[in-house]
Design an enzyme around this catalytic site. Sequence first.
Site, PDB file in Angstrom:
ATOM      1  N   SER A  64       9.245   3.412  -2.229  1.00 36.69           N
ATOM      2  CA  SER A  64       7.812   3.136  -2.096  1.00 36.69           C
ATOM      3  C   SER A  64       7.021   4.375  -1.680  1.00 36.69           C
ATOM      4  CB  SER A  64       7.587   2.028  -1.071  1.00 36.69           C
ATOM      5  OG  SER A  64       7.939   2.487   0.210  1.00 36.69           O
ATOM      6  N   THR A 198       4.775   2.226   2.642  1.00 41.32           N
ATOM      7  CA  THR A 198       4.172   3.494   3.019  1.00 41.32           C
ATOM      8  C   THR A 198       4.978   4.081   4.147  1.00 41.32           C
ATOM      9  OG1 THR A 198       2.116   2.248   2.948  1.00 41.32           O
ATOM     10  CG2 THR A 198       1.959   4.460   3.752  1.00 41.32           C
ATOM     11  N   THR A 216       2.388   7.393   0.085  1.00 43.83           N
ATOM     12  CA  THR A 216       2.886   6.214  -0.621  1.00 43.83           C
ATOM     13  C   THR A 216       2.725   6.405  -2.124  1.00 43.83           C
ATOM     14  OG1 THR A 216       2.687   3.791  -0.804  1.00 43.83           O
ATOM     15  CG2 THR A 216       0.648   5.039  -0.619  1.00 43.83           C
ATOM     16  N   ARG A 226      -5.961   1.854  -9.179  1.00 43.60           N
ATOM     17  CA  ARG A 226      -5.992   1.188  -7.875  1.00 43.60           C
ATOM     18  C   ARG A 226      -5.647   2.165  -6.756  1.00 43.60           C
ATOM     19  NH1 ARG A 226      -2.070   0.386  -3.475  1.00 43.60           N
ATOM     20  NH2 ARG A 226      -2.514  -1.623  -2.505  1.00 43.60           N
ATOM     21  N   VAL A 227      -6.435   2.126  -5.696  1.00 46.79           N
ATOM     22  CA  VAL A 227      -6.154   2.903  -4.498  1.00 46.79           C
ATOM     23  C   VAL A 227      -6.070   1.923  -3.335  1.00 46.79           C
ATOM     24  CG1 VAL A 227      -7.026   4.664  -2.902  1.00 46.79           C
ATOM     25  CG2 VAL A 227      -7.354   4.933  -5.378  1.00 46.79           C
ATOM     26  N   GLY A 228      -5.038   2.050  -2.521  1.00 45.76           N
ATOM     27  CA  GLY A 228      -4.875   1.146  -1.387  1.00 45.76           C
ATOM     28  C   GLY A 228      -5.386   1.746  -0.095  1.00 45.76           C
ATOM     29  N   ASP A 229      -4.843   1.270   1.013  1.00 42.28           N
ATOM     30  CA  ASP A 229      -5.323   1.702   2.324  1.00 42.28           C
ATOM     31  C   ASP A 229      -4.829   3.099   2.712  1.00 42.28           C
ATOM     32  OD1 ASP A 229      -2.659   0.692   2.543  1.00 42.28           O
ATOM     33  OD2 ASP A 229      -2.902   0.528   4.702  1.00 42.28           O
ATOM     34  N   THR A 249       0.880  -0.288   7.528  1.00 40.84           N
ATOM     35  CA  THR A 249       1.719  -0.412   6.341  1.00 40.84           C
ATOM     36  C   THR A 249       1.667  -1.866   5.886  1.00 40.84           C
ATOM     37  OG1 THR A 249       3.955  -0.066   5.453  1.00 40.84           O
ATOM     38  CG2 THR A 249       3.812  -0.846   7.708  1.00 40.84           C
ATOM     39  N   GLY A 250       1.810  -2.096   4.590  1.00 40.06           N
ATOM     40  CA  GLY A 250       1.776  -3.477   4.110  1.00 40.06           C
ATOM     41  C   GLY A 250       0.866  -3.635   2.915  1.00 40.06           C
ATOM     42  N   ASP A 251       0.272  -4.798   2.803  1.00 40.27           N
ATOM     43  CA  ASP A 251      -0.579  -5.109   1.658  1.00 40.27           C
ATOM     44  C   ASP A 251      -1.925  -4.414   1.806  1.00 40.27           C
ATOM     45  OD1 ASP A 251      -2.203  -6.140  -0.301  1.00 40.27           O
ATOM     46  OD2 ASP A 251      -1.457  -8.186  -0.105  1.00 40.27           O
ATOM     47  N   GLY A 252      -1.996  -3.200   1.253  1.00 38.19           N
ATOM     48  CA  GLY A 252      -3.174  -2.362   1.445  1.00 38.19           C
ATOM     49  C   GLY A 252      -4.451  -2.964   0.912  1.00 38.19           C
TER      50      GLY A 252
END
Length: 338
Positions: A64, A198, A216, A226-229, A249-252
């Site tokens: 990841s 992450t 990540t 798509r860009v996460g946290d 960390t997790g579902d960004g």
Amino acid sequence: APLLLLVLQAAGAASAAALPLVINTWAFRTAAQTAWRVLESGGSELDAVERGCGQCEIDQCDGSVGYGGSPDESGETTLDAMIMDGNTMEVGAVAGLRRVKNAIGVARKVIEYTKHTLLVGESASLFAVKMGFPYEDLTTQKSLSLYSEWLSQSCQPNYWKNVVPDSSKSCGPYKRPGNVTYKEEQTVSQRSFHNHDTIGMVVIGASGTVASGTSTNGAIHKIPGRVGDSPIAGAGSYADSTAGGAAATGDGDIMMRFLPSFQAVEYMRMGTDPTVACQKVISRIQKYAPKFFGAIICANTTGSYGAACNKTPGFSQFHFMVSSPLLSKPTEQVVDCI
């Protein structure tokens, strides 16, 4: 009064002894060891964060982080990373970085050589090459097989909703339906907790100086772009040498809406214990997304630290790494989710 003063001094001495501190998400031991070695050899807090997270990029931690993991819907692996200096509050970040492996290294160069904070996509890769990073293929046999397996399973799971054809049964291409009645999404976040998302790291130097960072390859099968946290300051991580640091960390896609790392640091600034600060952040997100997958680590400038996670089926404990003078070596720690 002199007695009280004595007690306070003793308490201060005890907590100050816990510096420097390195704390990172998940049981990513080599990342922790690398960051700790950098500090021991006289490197800065930023150096420790960059090299520690960079170690995960090399090791492809859990698939990841770094190259060869989490292919997007078109089969490409792209990287997100950030690094933050808690003294100057400078941030360097890259998102959707293509064909360059050392994402957090590029993020560091954004601080050092530009007045910007966040560079994205193809242009971020051009910047990286100017900074001396080589173009490299981020695709591997592993990521290709993950991709073809996903295609053969009718592209499940994916991140589309309210489209035709039905995204829960077919691969698309999708489009907006003619007339749509939006239904509330009740689907649980599709990632298993093994899809650790992450590496997030907080480093606090001997003098209480804070740096933080993340790296990540994002959500597997994400929609391209798509860009996460992770590369967003205050979401993926946050560092402030007057208060502390945090990393999530997790579902960004869910977590970034709450700026959890910023919030945790603000709680610590108000004197909240790091563990409680982390828990308050998690419970705030729970009100809106009770089933979200996520965790956060928190550390204040005295070297106190804590973590918290949201309890969901298959995810009842969160493992993280801590390195400090009180421990003989980087040590894995566990917290029960709430």
